[in-house]
Design a protein around this motif. Structure first.
Motif, PDB file in Angstrom:
ATOM      1  N   SER A  65      43.872  38.990  40.514  1.00  0.00           N
ATOM      2  CA  SER A  65      44.181  40.405  40.310  1.00  0.00           C
ATOM      3  C   SER A  65      45.266  40.582  39.255  1.00  0.00           C
ATOM      4  CB  SER A  65      44.718  41.001  41.621  1.00  0.00           C
ATOM      5  OG  SER A  65      43.911  40.634  42.693  1.00  0.00           O
ATOM      6  N   ASN A  66      45.527  41.832  38.902  1.00  0.00           N
ATOM      7  CA  ASN A  66      46.668  42.144  38.036  1.00  0.00           C
ATOM      8  C   ASN A  66      47.932  41.583  38.658  1.00  0.00           C
ATOM      9  OD1 ASN A  66      45.063  45.160  37.496  1.00  0.00           O
ATOM     10  ND2 ASN A  66      45.639  43.847  35.815  1.00  0.00           N
ATOM     11  N   GLY A  67      48.721  40.885  37.855  1.00  0.00           N
ATOM     12  CA  GLY A  67      50.008  40.395  38.324  1.00  0.00           C
ATOM     13  C   GLY A  67      49.938  39.125  39.161  1.00  0.00           C
ATOM     14  N   ALA A  68      48.749  38.533  39.286  1.00  0.00           N
ATOM     15  CA  ALA A  68      48.611  37.323  40.111  1.00  0.00           C
ATOM     16  C   ALA A  68      49.313  36.121  39.480  1.00  0.00           C
ATOM     17  CB  ALA A  68      47.137  37.003  40.338  1.00  0.00           C
ATOM     18  N   GLY A  69      49.484  36.140  38.161  1.00  0.00           N
ATOM     19  CA  GLY A  69      50.166  35.033  37.481  1.00  0.00           C
ATOM     20  C   GLY A  69      49.285  34.280  36.491  1.00  0.00           C
ATOM     21  N   LYS A  70      48.157  34.864  36.106  1.00  0.00           N
ATOM     22  CA  LYS A  70      47.205  34.167  35.222  1.00  0.00           C
ATOM     23  C   LYS A  70      47.830  33.884  33.851  1.00  0.00           C
ATOM     24  CE  LYS A  70      44.125  37.508  35.574  1.00  0.00           C
ATOM     25  NZ  LYS A  70      44.915  38.410  36.456  1.00  0.00           N
ATOM     26  N   THR A  71      48.398  34.929  33.235  1.00  0.00           N
ATOM     27  CA  THR A  71      49.004  34.738  31.909  1.00  0.00           C
ATOM     28  C   THR A  71      50.166  33.759  32.002  1.00  0.00           C
ATOM     29  OG1 THR A  71      48.373  36.957  31.226  1.00  0.00           O
ATOM     30  CG2 THR A  71      50.173  35.931  29.995  1.00  0.00           C
ATOM     31  N   THR A  72      50.941  33.870  33.069  1.00  0.00           N
ATOM     32  CA  THR A  72      52.089  32.964  33.237  1.00  0.00           C
ATOM     33  C   THR A  72      51.609  31.515  33.319  1.00  0.00           C
ATOM     34  OG1 THR A  72      53.256  34.729  34.388  1.00  0.00           O
ATOM     35  CG2 THR A  72      54.127  32.501  34.654  1.00  0.00           C
ATOM     36  N   LEU A  73      50.525  31.278  34.048  1.00  0.00           N
ATOM     37  CA  LEU A  73      50.015  29.905  34.155  1.00  0.00           C
ATOM     38  C   LEU A  73      49.502  29.416  32.797  1.00  0.00           C
ATOM     39  CD1 LEU A  73      49.320  27.388  35.735  1.00  0.00           C
ATOM     40  CD2 LEU A  73      47.231  28.503  36.544  1.00  0.00           C
ATOM     41  N   PRO A 105      45.309  34.806  22.940  1.00  0.00           N
ATOM     42  CA  PRO A 105      46.139  35.616  23.830  1.00  0.00           C
ATOM     43  C   PRO A 105      45.454  36.895  24.264  1.00  0.00           C
ATOM     44  CG  PRO A 105      47.019  35.628  21.594  1.00  0.00           C
ATOM     45  CD  PRO A 105      45.791  34.773  21.574  1.00  0.00           C
ATOM     46  N   GLN A 106      46.082  37.526  25.256  1.00  0.00           N
ATOM     47  CA  GLN A 106      45.527  38.746  25.854  1.00  0.00           C
ATOM     48  C   GLN A 106      45.801  39.950  24.962  1.00  0.00           C
ATOM     49  OE1 GLN A 106      47.478  39.510  29.547  1.00  0.00           O
ATOM     50  NE2 GLN A 106      45.818  40.727  30.399  1.00  0.00           N
ATOM     51  N   LYS A 107      44.909  40.923  25.015  1.00  0.00           N
ATOM     52  CA  LYS A 107      45.136  42.267  24.451  1.00  0.00           C
ATOM     53  C   LYS A 107      45.700  42.268  23.039  1.00  0.00           C
ATOM     54  CE  LYS A 107      46.395  44.053  28.997  1.00  0.00           C
ATOM     55  NZ  LYS A 107      47.549  43.753  29.811  1.00  0.00           N
ATOM     56  N   ASP A 188      42.902  34.174  27.356  1.00  0.00           N
ATOM     57  CA  ASP A 188      43.477  35.105  28.323  1.00  0.00           C
ATOM     58  C   ASP A 188      42.700  36.419  28.297  1.00  0.00           C
ATOM     59  OD1 ASP A 188      45.092  36.258  30.184  1.00  0.00           O
ATOM     60  OD2 ASP A 188      46.980  35.911  29.112  1.00  0.00           O
ATOM     61  N   GLU A 189      41.883  36.599  29.282  1.00  0.00           N
ATOM     62  CA  GLU A 189      41.049  37.799  29.448  1.00  0.00           C
ATOM     63  C   GLU A 189      40.267  38.170  28.181  1.00  0.00           C
ATOM     64  OE1 GLU A 189      42.079  40.747  32.055  1.00  0.00           O
ATOM     65  OE2 GLU A 189      43.728  39.661  32.989  1.00  0.00           O
ATOM     66  N   PRO A 190      39.497  37.234  27.637  1.00  0.00           N
ATOM     67  CA  PRO A 190      38.754  37.547  26.407  1.00  0.00           C
ATOM     68  C   PRO A 190      37.585  38.495  26.640  1.00  0.00           C
ATOM     69  CG  PRO A 190      38.089  35.416  27.230  1.00  0.00           C
ATOM     70  CD  PRO A 190      39.223  35.863  28.105  1.00  0.00           C
ATOM     71  N   ALA A 221      40.204  35.884  33.933  1.00  0.00           N
ATOM     72  CA  ALA A 221      39.418  37.115  34.096  1.00  0.00           C
ATOM     73  C   ALA A 221      39.705  37.710  35.474  1.00  0.00           C
ATOM     74  CB  ALA A 221      37.924  36.803  33.983  1.00  0.00           C
ATOM     75  N   HIS A 222      39.442  39.018  35.598  1.00  0.00           N
ATOM     76  CA  HIS A 222      39.509  39.649  36.924  1.00  0.00           C
ATOM     77  C   HIS A 222      38.204  39.442  37.678  1.00  0.00           C
ATOM     78  CE1 HIS A 222      42.438  42.395  34.817  1.00  0.00           C
ATOM     79  NE2 HIS A 222      43.132  41.837  35.775  1.00  0.00           N
ATOM     80  N   ASP A 223      37.100  39.481  36.926  1.00  0.00           N
ATOM     81  CA  ASP A 223      35.768  39.494  37.527  1.00  0.00           C
ATOM     82  C   ASP A 223      35.075  38.169  37.228  1.00  0.00           C
ATOM     83  OD1 ASP A 223      33.243  40.030  38.451  1.00  0.00           O
ATOM     84  OD2 ASP A 223      32.818  41.639  37.023  1.00  0.00           O
ATOM     85  N   PRO A 295      52.277  43.998  44.907  1.00  0.00           N
ATOM     86  CA  PRO A 295      53.453  43.567  44.157  1.00  0.00           C
ATOM     87  C   PRO A 295      53.727  42.073  44.346  1.00  0.00           C
ATOM     88  CG  PRO A 295      54.113  44.705  46.156  1.00  0.00           C
ATOM     89  CD  PRO A 295      52.622  44.777  46.093  1.00  0.00           C
ATOM     90  N   VAL A 296      54.520  41.516  43.458  1.00  0.00           N
ATOM     91  CA  VAL A 296      54.931  40.118  43.583  1.00  0.00           C
ATOM     92  C   VAL A 296      55.774  39.975  44.838  1.00  0.00           C
ATOM     93  CG1 VAL A 296      56.366  38.321  42.561  1.00  0.00           C
ATOM     94  CG2 VAL A 296      54.926  39.744  41.115  1.00  0.00           C
ATOM     95  N   GLU A 297      55.478  38.897  45.619  1.00  0.00           N
ATOM     96  CA  GLU A 297      56.281  38.668  46.818  1.00  0.00           C
ATOM     97  C   GLU A 297      57.598  38.019  46.446  1.00  0.00           C
ATOM     98  OE1 GLU A 297      53.861  36.234  49.287  1.00  0.00           O
ATOM     99  OE2 GLU A 297      52.356  37.792  49.544  1.00  0.00           O
TER     100      GLU A 297
END
Ligand SMILES: Nc1ncnc2c1ncn2[C@@H]1O[C@H](COP(=O)(O)OP(=O)(O)OP(=O)(O)O)[C@@H](O)[C@H]1O
Length: 298
Positions: A65-73, A105-107, A188-190, A221-223, A295-297
């Motif tokens: 999901s958004n904010g899960a940490g994909k870009t960070t990884l 990179p993303q976006k 990243d989310e191409p 990706a999200h999907d 949100p991030v825990e």
């Protein structure tokens, strides 16, 4: 509730998730090894002990999901983000050699009036780090042409890159990531902002690249649906935790409920996978994105 969250059941689901993560450690000849990687940003622990191995030519989907940490990884694998614990190694080295990783990179927003031709952008992938002092002879441009031809982008090589369609720009960005002959590509989310037909074309292109050239690919990706037939492995991230395995192993009610620590139901309908989250009264179908606003825990 779709599942009772008893302690015993929770423990069993956690064991399933951990054992799936461990099975990805079996190959000693891995190209990429991510071991117990933790990352802290802005005082929050964004990644909480990621373990992952990637073999040459493997195609991995990094789903979350958004904010899960994909870009960070992805940025941690790239070496742009330093783990607070654990490490990343590529061919056994802590720092990848120049050109070993290609990154999309993303976006990326390309200004329509940007006075840069598509082939100039790809050329930056070859000499970007020494732009202005590199020698751009016939061999250099042959490499650019080869990369652009391979992704079906050579026919618009001389057009301003900002005026190409989203699908055409994505091919140019992939060529820029490929031109230095990397062993690993991180995308990243191409597929974001592409229509289904263009998304399918890009996935097919990436699948051909990893099969023909043996390049390993990690795509976020999200999907998962556009990717499902091409992936060797799924890395499913939720709130900084990951489960790794084949799609059949990972995209299940039991494993995703353990990962999210919340009841999840996985449905298969019309050739698509759907992930339903939450209690039945609030259930919604949101392909592999059940907690987009979570949100991030701490
Ligand atoms: N430099 C930073 N400082 C503080 N927090 C950050 C920083 N970069 C990212 N984060 C936080 O880390 C979390 C994970 O972000 P990340 O971009 O890795 O997620 P993502 O899975 O790629 O999300 P999306 O699908 O929305 O792009 C988010 O909560 C984000 O706000």
């Amino acid at each position: 509730m779709l599942l009772k969250n008893s302690n015993a059941r929770d423990a069993s689901m956690q064991a399933t998730a951990s054992s799936l993560a461990r099975t990805s450690h079996m190959h000693e000849d891995s190209l990429l090894s991510v071991q117990d990687v933790h990352v802290e940003l802005g005082g929050n622990e964004i990644l909480k002990g990621i373990d992952l191995r990637v073999d040459p030519g493997e195609f991995l989907g990094l789903i979350g999901s958004n904010g899960a940490g994909k870009t960070t990884l992805l940025r941690t694998i790239l070496g742009d983000v330093e783990p607070s614990r654990g490490y990343v190694s590529i061919e056994g080295r802590r720092h990848a050699k120049a050109g070993m990783i290609g990154y999309v990179p993303q976006k990326i927003q390309l200004d329509p009036d940007l006075p840069i031709r598509a082939k100039d952008l790809v050329a930056l992938g070859l000499d970007g780090q020494r732009f202005g002092i590199g020698m751009r002879g016939a061999r250099f441009w042959n490499q650019v042409e080869h990369a652009m031809t391979g992704v079906g982008a050579w026919q618009f090589a001389d057009r301003p890159v900002g005026r190409l369609s989203g699908g055409q720009q994505q091919r140019v960005l992939i060529a820029a990531a490929l031109v230095a002959s990397p062993k690993l590509m991180l995308l990243d989310e191409p597929l974001a902002n592409l229509d289904p037909a263009n998304a399918d074309d890009i996935v097919k292109l990436l699948n051909d690249i990893r099969k023909n050239e043996g390049i390993s690919i990690i795509l976020s990706a999200h999907d998962i649906n556009p990717l499902i037939d091409s992936l060797d492995k799924v890395v499913y991230l939720a709130s900084g935790n990951a489960v790794v395995g084949t799609t059949d192993e990972v995209i299940t009610t039991e494993v995703l409920s353990a990962l999210y620590r919340h009841p999840i139901e996985v449905l298969h309908a019309g050739g698509r996978v759907m992930v339903m989250a939450g209690e039945t009264s609030h259930a919604h179908v949101n392909d592999v994105d059940p907690f987009a606003a979570k949100p991030v825990e701490d």
